[in-house]
Design a protein around this motif. Structure first.
Motif, short mmCIF file in Angstrom:
data_model
loop_
_atom_site.label_atom_id
_atom_site.label_comp_id
_atom_site.label_asym_id
_atom_site.label_seq_id
_atom_site.Cartn_x
_atom_site.Cartn_y
_atom_site.Cartn_z
N LYS A 2 0.83 -1.19 0.00
CA LYS A 2 0.00 0.00 0.00
C LYS A 2 0.86 1.25 0.00
O LYS A 2 1.92 1.29 0.62
CB LYS A 2 -0.91 0.02 1.24
N HIS A 4 1.85 4.94 1.06
CA HIS A 4 1.74 5.71 2.28
C HIS A 4 1.79 7.18 1.94
O HIS A 4 2.81 7.67 1.46
CB HIS A 4 2.89 5.34 3.23
N SER A 45 -10.39 10.80 7.62
CA SER A 45 -9.42 10.24 6.68
C SER A 45 -9.34 8.71 6.70
O SER A 45 -9.02 8.11 5.67
CB SER A 45 -8.04 10.83 6.92
N PRO A 46 -9.61 8.01 7.82
CA PRO A 46 -9.59 6.55 7.77
C PRO A 46 -10.55 5.97 6.73
O PRO A 46 -10.31 4.89 6.18
CB PRO A 46 -10.00 6.14 9.18
N THR A 49 -8.72 5.92 3.51
CA THR A 49 -7.77 4.81 3.54
C THR A 49 -8.49 3.49 3.28
O THR A 49 -8.00 2.63 2.53
CB THR A 49 -7.06 4.75 4.90
N LYS A 50 -9.65 3.33 3.86
CA LYS A 50 -10.43 2.11 3.67
C LYS A 50 -10.83 1.93 2.21
O LYS A 50 -10.80 0.82 1.67
CB LYS A 50 -11.68 2.16 4.56
N ILE A 54 -4.78 3.90 0.70
CA ILE A 54 -3.76 4.94 0.88
C ILE A 54 -3.82 5.45 2.31
O ILE A 54 -4.86 5.90 2.77
CB ILE A 54 -3.98 6.10 -0.11
N LYS A 55 -2.70 5.41 3.01
CA LYS A 55 -2.65 5.88 4.39
C LYS A 55 -2.40 7.39 4.44
O LYS A 55 -1.81 7.96 3.53
CB LYS A 55 -1.54 5.16 5.16
#
Length: 437
Positions: A2, A4, A45-46, A49-50, A54-55
């Motif tokens: 993934k 970052h 933001s999580p 990411t889900k 992308i973190k």
């Protein structure tokens, strides 16, 4: 593996940039401001990411620091940022200079036509978008209905500055920690000057005449500056020159202000009992006028843009589309309450029954945004566009210098006349060096 993506927000030490870079082969860095809506973006933001894998990491800085760091990075092609939070002032200028990546190929589902036309225009150069708006704002007058009732006064829908001063005197009660009028005093072209520019406009003033000659020593400027200094000295909180938007929002939310003239974006926080002690007692009316209604309230959009220096345009564009979409607005509304959803950007927000029900101020905010006219901001003709700024590259430096002079007058370090004399001279030098005369 993934990707970052670290979202950093201005003012980070060089060592931290190096540390983040070593932790990931590909790191995107974004600069943003510590306003409430951006803090909510961080909390949501999580979900991004889900959806994308992308973190995201966030570091947040105050407005003045953000602007300085981003401007320096963009102008010097340093490439520290892959996404930047910028406003209606920077975007057309930086787009013209080739510093930003044009926003192209938006999917039909994004519905770019749903963005208010005036907001789109403010983020465009020669018909091409160079940023996507996260929220947009104008300015209004907030007041405490309970304090006005106790004082036996009624706030009109369209107040004058003369009336505002009278009301400030009547609700001012510093012994109880309540100040009649709270205004931005922190120096900066986007802090104290954002408000003060509207004051100058409605007092009949302008930054430049049609020959680009500064007019900061005019009677209109002196009248506006004297009004500003006097009302804050008599009825404002202590240490006002330390208070920008964020600090003044906190003061009003804590019940320490009788009135506040500032951004419409504050309404969501002020009407929400979770963030405001006075939520049940807040009222809102138009921004006051003095000599003319022209330029009495501003138009601004905090937006996300991609510098040309980024090596990760595709990934950066994913976040821009996500954070400025209809789906994000719905997610924010469901998560934090519809009263707190990012305002001012999309037509559909103002026909959403959930938002209309939660935000009694919605109609007034929409009207203020749509009625602000950056192309006709002053009583007398001017060669520039912009209500609370002048859309030329030199204004960032000019506005900051003038803001510092105004803060010096507000703090009593110098007289209003002395402050404006120095501001006029400094502005004249800058314009001459830039070749305007």
């Amino acid at each position: 593996m993934k990707k970052h993506i670290a979202y950093a927000f201005g003012g980070i030490a060089a060592g931290l940039f190096g540390l983040m870079a070593s932790a990931s082969a590909e790191t995107l860095t974004i600069a943003t401001v510590n306003n409430p809506d951006m803090l909510q973006m961080q909390k949501l933001s999580p979900q991004f990411t889900k959806e994308t894998g992308i973190k995201l990491d966030f570091v947040v800085l105050p407005e003045n620091t953000l602007r300085q760091r981003v401007t320096t990075d963009i102008a010097t092609n340093s490439g520290n940022f892959d996404i930047v939070t910028v406003g209606s002032y920077e975007v057309p200028i930086w787009g013209k200079s080739g510093w930003l990546t044009p926003i192209k190929g938006l999917p039909a589902s994004y519905d770019v036509a749903d963005i208010f036309p005036s907001v789109r225009k403010g983020l465009s150069y020669k018909g091409s978008l160079y940023a996507l708006p996260f929220y947009a704002e104008s300015s209004v007058t907030y007041y405490r209905k309970d304090l006005f009732k106790a004082a036996g006064i009624t706030m009109p829908a369209h107040p004058t500055y003369k009336e505002i001063e009278q009301y400030a005197a009547k609700v001012n009660d510093p012994a109880k920690g309540i100040y009649g009028m709270c205004l931005r005093g922190l120096p900066g072209w986007g802090e104290n000057m954002a408000y003060f520019d509207t004051l100058v406009n409605t007092f009949g003033g302008r930054w430049f005449n049609m020959k680009w000659q500064p007019r900061l020593d005019s009677a209109a400027w002196k009248n506006a500056a004297n009004y500003y200094v006097n009302i804050e000295k008599k009825y404002g909180p202590p240490n006002v020159t330390s208070n920008g938007f964020t600090e003044t929002l906190a003061l009003f939310s804590q019940g320490k202000c009788g009135m506040w003239i500032d951004s419409t974006v504050a309404a969501g926080s002020l009407w929400d009992p979770k963030t405001s002690k006075v939520a049940a007692d807040v009222g809102m009316v138009d921004a006051p006028i003095a000599v003319t209604p022209k330029g009495a309230h501003w138009l601004w959009a905090w937006s996300l843009a991609i510098p040309k220096t980024t090596r990760h345009k595709a990934d950066a564009m994913k976040f821009l589309q996500w954070a400025t979409s209809k789906n994000y607005i719905a997610l924010a509304g469901k998560t934090f309450g519809w009263v707190q959803t990012p305002p001012g950007t999309r037509i559909s927000t103002y026909s959403n029954p959930n938002y209309i029900k939660a935000a009694p101020f919605a109609g007034m905010v929409k009207k203020a945004i749509l009625s602000a006219d950056p192309t006709d901001p002053t009583l007398k003709k001017v060669p520039y566009t912009g209500v609370q700024f002048v859309a030329i590259p030199q204004f960032e430096g000019i506005g900051t210098e003038v803001g510092q002079q105004l803060a010096a007058a507000l703090s009593g370090q110098k007289s209003v006349d002395a402050a404006l004399t120095q501001a006029q001279a400094a502005t004249g030098r800058t314009m001459k060096e830039a070749g305007y005369k």
